[in-house]
Design a protein around this motif. Structure first.
Motif, PDB file in Angstrom:
ATOM      1  N   GLN A  17      10.561   0.771 -10.878  1.00 29.73           N
ATOM      2  CA  GLN A  17      10.820   1.057 -12.286  1.00 29.73           C
ATOM      3  C   GLN A  17      10.050   0.081 -13.162  1.00 29.73           C
ATOM      4  OE1 GLN A  17      12.159   3.536 -13.510  1.00 29.73           O
ATOM      5  NE2 GLN A  17      13.798   4.355 -12.215  1.00 29.73           N
ATOM      6  N   PRO A  18       9.217   0.556 -14.078  1.00 29.27           N
ATOM      7  CA  PRO A  18       8.858   1.974 -14.235  1.00 29.27           C
ATOM      8  C   PRO A  18       7.859   2.399 -13.167  1.00 29.27           C
ATOM      9  CG  PRO A  18       7.598   0.650 -15.763  1.00 29.27           C
ATOM     10  CD  PRO A  18       8.535  -0.296 -15.073  1.00 29.27           C
ATOM     11  N   GLN A  19       7.808   3.682 -12.895  1.00 28.54           N
ATOM     12  CA  GLN A  19       6.835   4.196 -11.944  1.00 28.54           C
ATOM     13  C   GLN A  19       5.427   3.999 -12.492  1.00 28.54           C
ATOM     14  OE1 GLN A  19       7.921   8.245 -11.207  1.00 28.54           O
ATOM     15  NE2 GLN A  19       9.988   7.734 -10.535  1.00 28.54           N
ATOM     16  N   LYS A  20       4.472   3.903 -11.575  1.00 31.56           N
ATOM     17  CA  LYS A  20       3.092   3.636 -11.989  1.00 31.56           C
ATOM     18  C   LYS A  20       2.193   4.809 -11.624  1.00 31.56           C
ATOM     19  CE  LYS A  20       3.262  -1.345 -12.164  1.00 31.56           C
ATOM     20  NZ  LYS A  20       2.493  -2.582 -11.959  1.00 31.56           N
ATOM     21  N   ASP A  21       1.494   5.311 -12.630  1.00 34.24           N
ATOM     22  CA  ASP A  21       0.625   6.467 -12.442  1.00 34.24           C
ATOM     23  C   ASP A  21      -0.602   6.135 -11.592  1.00 34.24           C
ATOM     24  OD1 ASP A  21       2.324   7.882 -14.059  1.00 34.24           O
ATOM     25  OD2 ASP A  21       1.113   7.613 -15.863  1.00 34.24           O
ATOM     26  N   MET A  22      -1.037   7.115 -10.842  1.00 38.59           N
ATOM     27  CA  MET A  22      -2.254   6.992 -10.052  1.00 38.59           C
ATOM     28  C   MET A  22      -3.462   6.776 -10.965  1.00 38.59           C
ATOM     29  SD  MET A  22      -3.877   9.896  -7.502  1.00 38.59           S
ATOM     30  CE  MET A  22      -2.616   9.712  -6.231  1.00 38.59           C
ATOM     31  N   PRO A  23      -4.284   5.779 -10.698  1.00 42.21           N
ATOM     32  CA  PRO A  23      -5.474   5.561 -11.544  1.00 42.21           C
ATOM     33  C   PRO A  23      -6.474   6.694 -11.380  1.00 42.21           C
ATOM     34  CG  PRO A  23      -5.493   4.092  -9.639  1.00 42.21           C
ATOM     35  CD  PRO A  23      -4.154   4.756  -9.640  1.00 42.21           C
ATOM     36  N   GLN A  24      -7.167   7.010 -12.456  1.00 40.57           N
ATOM     37  CA  GLN A  24      -8.154   8.097 -12.441  1.00 40.57           C
ATOM     38  C   GLN A  24      -9.507   7.526 -12.011  1.00 40.57           C
ATOM     39  OE1 GLN A  24      -7.132  11.358 -13.019  1.00 40.57           O
ATOM     40  NE2 GLN A  24      -5.181  10.273 -12.891  1.00 40.57           N
ATOM     41  N   VAL A  25      -9.631   7.273 -10.723  1.00 41.78           N
ATOM     42  CA  VAL A  25     -10.844   6.666 -10.170  1.00 41.78           C
ATOM     43  C   VAL A  25     -11.271   7.429  -8.923  1.00 41.78           C
ATOM     44  CG1 VAL A  25     -10.275   4.366 -11.057  1.00 41.78           C
ATOM     45  CG2 VAL A  25      -9.500   5.039  -8.771  1.00 41.78           C
ATOM     46  N   ALA A  26     -12.414   7.042  -8.399  1.00 38.41           N
ATOM     47  CA  ALA A  26     -12.917   7.632  -7.150  1.00 38.41           C
ATOM     48  C   ALA A  26     -12.851   6.597  -6.043  1.00 38.41           C
ATOM     49  CB  ALA A  26     -14.343   8.130  -7.329  1.00 38.41           C
ATOM     50  N   ALA A  27     -12.551   7.055  -4.842  1.00 35.84           N
ATOM     51  CA  ALA A  27     -12.567   6.223  -3.649  1.00 35.84           C
ATOM     52  C   ALA A  27     -13.697   6.727  -2.748  1.00 35.84           C
ATOM     53  CB  ALA A  27     -11.221   6.290  -2.947  1.00 35.84           C
ATOM     54  N   LYS A  28     -13.817   6.131  -1.556  1.00 35.04           N
ATOM     55  CA  LYS A  28     -14.814   6.592  -0.578  1.00 35.04           C
ATOM     56  C   LYS A  28     -14.141   6.756   0.771  1.00 35.04           C
ATOM     57  CE  LYS A  28     -18.991   4.579  -2.660  1.00 35.04           C
ATOM     58  NZ  LYS A  28     -20.148   3.685  -2.442  1.00 35.04           N
ATOM     59  N   ASN A  29     -14.523   7.801   1.483  1.00 33.88           N
ATOM     60  CA  ASN A  29     -14.000   7.967   2.839  1.00 33.88           C
ATOM     61  C   ASN A  29     -14.839   7.147   3.819  1.00 33.88           C
ATOM     62  OD1 ASN A  29     -16.358   9.449   3.296  1.00 33.88           O
ATOM     63  ND2 ASN A  29     -15.330  11.435   3.089  1.00 33.88           N
ATOM     64  N   LEU A  30     -14.501   7.234   5.095  1.00 37.17           N
ATOM     65  CA  LEU A  30     -15.199   6.414   6.098  1.00 37.17           C
ATOM     66  C   LEU A  30     -16.656   6.814   6.260  1.00 37.17           C
ATOM     67  CD1 LEU A  30     -12.472   5.996   8.883  1.00 37.17           C
ATOM     68  CD2 LEU A  30     -13.103   4.424   7.039  1.00 37.17           C
ATOM     69  N   GLN A  31     -17.026   7.997   5.788  1.00 35.70           N
ATOM     70  CA  GLN A  31     -18.425   8.433   5.853  1.00 35.70           C
ATOM     71  C   GLN A  31     -19.201   8.018   4.598  1.00 35.70           C
ATOM     72  OE1 GLN A  31     -15.760  10.734   6.617  1.00 35.70           O
ATOM     73  NE2 GLN A  31     -16.047   9.916   8.681  1.00 35.70           N
ATOM     74  N   GLY A  32     -18.532   7.331   3.674  1.00 35.00           N
ATOM     75  CA  GLY A  32     -19.190   6.873   2.456  1.00 35.00           C
ATOM     76  C   GLY A  32     -19.238   7.909   1.355  1.00 35.00           C
ATOM     77  N   GLU A  33     -18.574   9.040   1.547  1.00 28.16           N
ATOM     78  CA  GLU A  33     -18.569  10.097   0.542  1.00 28.16           C
ATOM     79  C   GLU A  33     -17.551   9.782  -0.550  1.00 28.16           C
ATOM     80  OE1 GLU A  33     -19.549  13.776   3.628  1.00 28.16           O
ATOM     81  OE2 GLU A  33     -17.465  13.188   3.216  1.00 28.16           O
ATOM     82  N   VAL A  34     -17.911  10.114  -1.775  1.00 23.58           N
ATOM     83  CA  VAL A  34     -17.026   9.861  -2.915  1.00 23.58           C
ATOM     84  C   VAL A  34     -15.897  10.891  -2.918  1.00 23.58           C
ATOM     85  CG1 VAL A  34     -16.860   9.814  -5.434  1.00 23.58           C
ATOM     86  CG2 VAL A  34     -18.856   8.812  -4.285  1.00 23.58           C
ATOM     87  N   VAL A  35     -14.665  10.402  -3.057  1.00 21.56           N
ATOM     88  CA  VAL A  35     -13.477  11.264  -3.065  1.00 21.56           C
ATOM     89  C   VAL A  35     -12.622  10.888  -4.271  1.00 21.56           C
ATOM     90  CG1 VAL A  35     -11.398  11.953  -1.819  1.00 21.56           C
ATOM     91  CG2 VAL A  35     -13.486  11.388  -0.543  1.00 21.56           C
ATOM     92  N   PRO A  36     -12.394  11.805  -5.208  1.00 17.86           N
ATOM     93  CA  PRO A  36     -11.498  11.488  -6.330  1.00 17.86           C
ATOM     94  C   PRO A  36     -10.101  11.157  -5.814  1.00 17.86           C
ATOM     95  CG  PRO A  36     -12.724  13.511  -6.742  1.00 17.86           C
ATOM     96  CD  PRO A  36     -12.940  13.173  -5.305  1.00 17.86           C
ATOM     97  N   LEU A  37      -9.563  10.058  -6.267  1.00 18.84           N
ATOM     98  CA  LEU A  37      -8.224   9.681  -5.817  1.00 18.84           C
ATOM     99  C   LEU A  37      -7.206  10.752  -6.185  1.00 18.84           C
ATOM    100  CD1 LEU A  37      -6.897   7.294  -4.342  1.00 18.84           C
ATOM    101  CD2 LEU A  37      -6.310   6.332  -6.579  1.00 18.84           C
ATOM    102  N   ALA A  38      -7.433  11.417  -7.310  1.00 18.61           N
ATOM    103  CA  ALA A  38      -6.512  12.465  -7.769  1.00 18.61           C
ATOM    104  C   ALA A  38      -6.440  13.646  -6.806  1.00 18.61           C
ATOM    105  CB  ALA A  38      -6.924  12.954  -9.153  1.00 18.61           C
ATOM    106  N   SER A  39      -7.397  13.757  -5.878  1.00 23.51           N
ATOM    107  CA  SER A  39      -7.356  14.851  -4.903  1.00 23.51           C
ATOM    108  C   SER A  39      -6.164  14.711  -3.956  1.00 23.51           C
ATOM    109  CB  SER A  39      -8.659  14.904  -4.102  1.00 23.51           C
ATOM    110  OG  SER A  39      -8.812  13.733  -3.306  1.00 23.51           O
ATOM    111  N   LEU A  40      -5.537  13.526  -3.935  1.00 19.03           N
ATOM    112  CA  LEU A  40      -4.364  13.305  -3.090  1.00 19.03           C
ATOM    113  C   LEU A  40      -3.092  13.859  -3.718  1.00 19.03           C
ATOM    114  CD1 LEU A  40      -4.977   9.608  -1.939  1.00 19.03           C
ATOM    115  CD2 LEU A  40      -5.459  11.702  -0.656  1.00 19.03           C
ATOM    116  N   LYS A  41      -3.140  14.191  -5.011  1.00 18.29           N
ATOM    117  CA  LYS A  41      -1.944  14.691  -5.684  1.00 18.29           C
ATOM    118  C   LYS A  41      -1.519  16.039  -5.118  1.00 18.29           C
ATOM    119  CE  LYS A  41      -2.498  12.439 -10.207  1.00 18.29           C
ATOM    120  NZ  LYS A  41      -2.598  12.674 -11.671  1.00 18.29           N
TER     121      LYS A  41
END
Length: 237
Positions: free
Chosen positions: A82-106
């Protein structure tokens, strides 16, 4: 001719009764215009708030059911954030180095482990419990995804890869991660398993250094969360 006179009475009537006859209309005062604009603005804001509440009501209801309307004596193993924390609107990378929007986990409940790529003993234990907790949820396991967030560029050992099947493994900048997920006081990020709701909110943290007893209690927490959200959350994104 001594002067022009209109001798036709009907003509006089036409002039006075004509729809083109001049009519004086009352002009609005500036204050009335301002008041009307302010009223429209207030109505618009209330409509927007009502729409937001309607959209969020299923999530609010599930949390209310889980944390307020509950049998006497029930205790949560996990700590509610409390309070809950929103997911940041950023990009991460997978193990192959490809860009993955963090929001794709929603869209799914997430059980999150955090560590460096080297993945020391505590990290490996958390990966094990993470996998076991998902599997023992039975038919609800497809509503929960495993996520390992790596905070550096260290390579992941080949021996760990088979256990990461069906898990999301992403590299995320440490500072960004710390703005979203935080450990309990006196602990480090890698000490806990974390729960993220389908909206992307960091909402629960399990006690540090999970063991078999702790995992059993964490399972009950996860089952209650999934049951409370069953009316609005379905498997898959």
């Amino acid at each position: 001719m001594s002067g022009f006179k209109l001798s036709n009475p009907a003509a006089k009537k036409d002039l006075t009764d004509s729809p083109l006859a001049m009519t004086v209309h009352e002009m609005p005062f500036p204050g009335d215009v301002v008041q009307a604009d302010a009223q429209r603005t207030r109505m618009g804001r209330w409509k927007m708030i009502a729409m937001m509440l309607i959209c969020a009501s299923p999530v609010i209801a599930s949390y209310f059911t889980y944390y307020v309307i509950r049998p006497e004596g029930r205790r949560n193993h996990g700590e509610l954030i409390q309070p809950q924390k929103d997911m940041p609107q950023v990009a991460a990378k997978n193990l192959q180095g490809e860009v993955v929007p963090l929001a794709s986990l929603k869209g799914q409940w997430l059980l999150v482990n955090v560590s460096t790529g080297a993945c020391a003993e505590r990290c490996q234990e958390n990966l094990y419990f993470q996998r076991q907790l998902r599997e023992i949820l039975g038919r609800d396991k497809d509503r929960l995804d495993r996520v390992w967030l790596i905070t550096d560029e260290s390579p992941v050992a080949e021996t760990l890869l088979p256990a990461l099947h069906m898990a999301h493994v992403l590299r995320l900048d440490l500072a960004t991660l710390q703005s979203w997920i935080q450990p309990a006081a006196g602990h480090q990020l890698q000490d806990h398993l974390y729960v993220i709701d389908p909206m992307g909110n960091f909402m629960m943290r399990f006690p540090a250094n999970m063991d078999v007893t702790g995992a059993s209690k964490a399972k009950r927490d996860l089952e209650r969360l999934l049951k409370a959200s069953a009316s609005w959350d379905q498997a898959g994104r």
